[in-house]
Design a protein around this motif. Structure first.
Motif, PDB file in Angstrom:
ATOM      1  N   UNK A  96       0.807  -1.216   0.000  1.00 46.41           N
ATOM      2  CA  UNK A  96       0.000   0.000   0.000  1.00 46.41           C
ATOM      3  C   UNK A  96       0.846   1.274   0.000  1.00 46.41           C
ATOM      4  N   UNK A  97       2.118   1.176   0.377  1.00 47.51           N
ATOM      5  CA  UNK A  97       3.029   2.327   0.355  1.00 47.51           C
ATOM      6  C   UNK A  97       3.698   2.508  -1.005  1.00 47.51           C
ATOM      7  N   UNK A  98       3.447   1.575  -1.926  1.00 46.30           N
ATOM      8  CA  UNK A  98       4.079   1.640  -3.240  1.00 46.30           C
ATOM      9  C   UNK A  98       5.421   0.944  -3.316  1.00 46.30           C
ATOM     10  N   UNK A  99       5.831   0.292  -2.218  1.00 46.95           N
ATOM     11  CA  UNK A  99       7.075  -0.473  -2.243  1.00 46.95           C
ATOM     12  C   UNK A  99       6.872  -1.710  -3.110  1.00 46.95           C
ATOM     13  N   UNK A 100       7.847  -1.977  -3.978  1.00 47.88           N
ATOM     14  CA  UNK A 100       7.782  -3.098  -4.905  1.00 47.88           C
ATOM     15  C   UNK A 100       8.625  -4.229  -4.338  1.00 47.88           C
ATOM     16  N   UNK A 101       8.051  -5.425  -4.274  1.00 47.50           N
ATOM     17  CA  UNK A 101       8.765  -6.614  -3.825  1.00 47.50           C
ATOM     18  C   UNK A 101       8.914  -7.550  -5.015  1.00 47.50           C
ATOM     19  N   UNK A 102      10.126  -8.043  -5.212  1.00 51.03           N
ATOM     20  CA  UNK A 102      10.455  -8.815  -6.393  1.00 51.03           C
ATOM     21  C   UNK A 102      11.133 -10.116  -5.991  1.00 51.03           C
ATOM     22  N   UNK A 103      10.651 -11.233  -6.536  1.00 52.75           N
ATOM     23  CA  UNK A 103      11.340 -12.509  -6.387  1.00 52.75           C
ATOM     24  C   UNK A 103      12.237 -12.659  -7.611  1.00 52.75           C
ATOM     25  N   UNK A 104      13.543 -12.723  -7.376  1.00 52.80           N
ATOM     26  CA  UNK A 104      14.487 -12.935  -8.475  1.00 52.80           C
ATOM     27  C   UNK A 104      15.636 -13.776  -7.964  1.00 52.80           C
ATOM     28  N   UNK A 122      12.603 -18.892  -5.301  1.00 52.84           N
ATOM     29  CA  UNK A 122      11.285 -18.301  -5.050  1.00 52.84           C
ATOM     30  C   UNK A 122      10.578 -18.076  -6.389  1.00 52.84           C
ATOM     31  N   UNK A 123       9.378 -18.598  -6.513  1.00 53.92           N
ATOM     32  CA  UNK A 123       8.626 -18.500  -7.759  1.00 53.92           C
ATOM     33  C   UNK A 123       7.528 -17.442  -7.725  1.00 53.92           C
ATOM     34  N   UNK A 124       7.000 -17.154  -6.536  1.00 51.14           N
ATOM     35  CA  UNK A 124       5.890 -16.220  -6.453  1.00 51.14           C
ATOM     36  C   UNK A 124       5.889 -15.575  -5.075  1.00 51.14           C
TER      37      UNK A 124
END
Length: 185
Positions: free
Chosen positions: A142-150, A173-175
């Motif tokens: 909700x704060x606009x922080x992007x979380x990415x699994x890579x 990590x797939x999802x």
């Protein structure tokens, strides 16, 4: 209470009503359609990540004809192209965040845009703070922080940041997903 399934190997999207013992195919018979992810927004619009066609399609519940809202048939690394997109996230105002796998970036497409904006990665493949390596999934809090699994890492990228921070090591990590309370899964 409905469950929507991206059934890749059968080239279709299934809808299972709450408590149902079988599903209903709501999208299929599309040319070379291979859905790798699906997102249903609060208005019932269905966004589908069509991986081998390098595009994101948007469907209404009343139609099995999708509108291309990001990317297109040709893979590439220009701002209007994607290359094997893996997963998508759609925020409350309709911005689409795309794990652009082969381009090692997260692309954000605003509603009606003809090109995306790189909001994470995009600096070649790698593990440096400004890089991603084959992003597999993306979610936004909700704060606009992007979380990415890579690769083997979950990386957090704050809005307008030029670098991300590693927050969790997770092998393959797939999802990822964030619930209403801000818990990362």
């Amino acid at each position: 209470g409905n469950l929507f399934i991206a059934d890749q190997n059968n080239n279709r999207i299934q809808k299972w009503a709450s408590g149902a013992i079988s599903g209903t195919t709501i999208i299929n018979n599309l040319n070379n359609f291979y859905p790798s992810d699906i997102y249903v927004d609060d208005n019932g619009a269905i966004y589908v990540c069509d991986q081998p066609n390098h595009q994101i399609l948007k469907f209404s519940l009343e139609s099995s004809v999708g509108l291309v809202v990001a990317g297109g048939k040709n893979a590439g690394n220009d701002s209007n192209q994607l290359s094997n997109p893996q997963k998508i996230f759609v925020d409350k105002i309709g911005n689409i965040y795309i794990a652009d796998h082969e381009n090692h970036r997260i692309q954000k497409w605003t509603p009606g845009a003809t090109a995306g904006l790189t909001v994470a990665g995009g600096n070649g493949q790698g593990g440096a703070a400004n890089q991603l390596s084959y992003p597999r999934s993306v979610t936004v809090d909700v704060s606009g922080d992007i979380y990415i699994a890579h690769s083997d890492m979950i990386k957090k990228w704050e809005p307008s940041a030029t670098e991300g921070t590693n927050v969790l090591w997770v092998q393959d990590a797939m999802d990822i997903s964030i619930d209403a309370n801000g818990f990362l899964y």
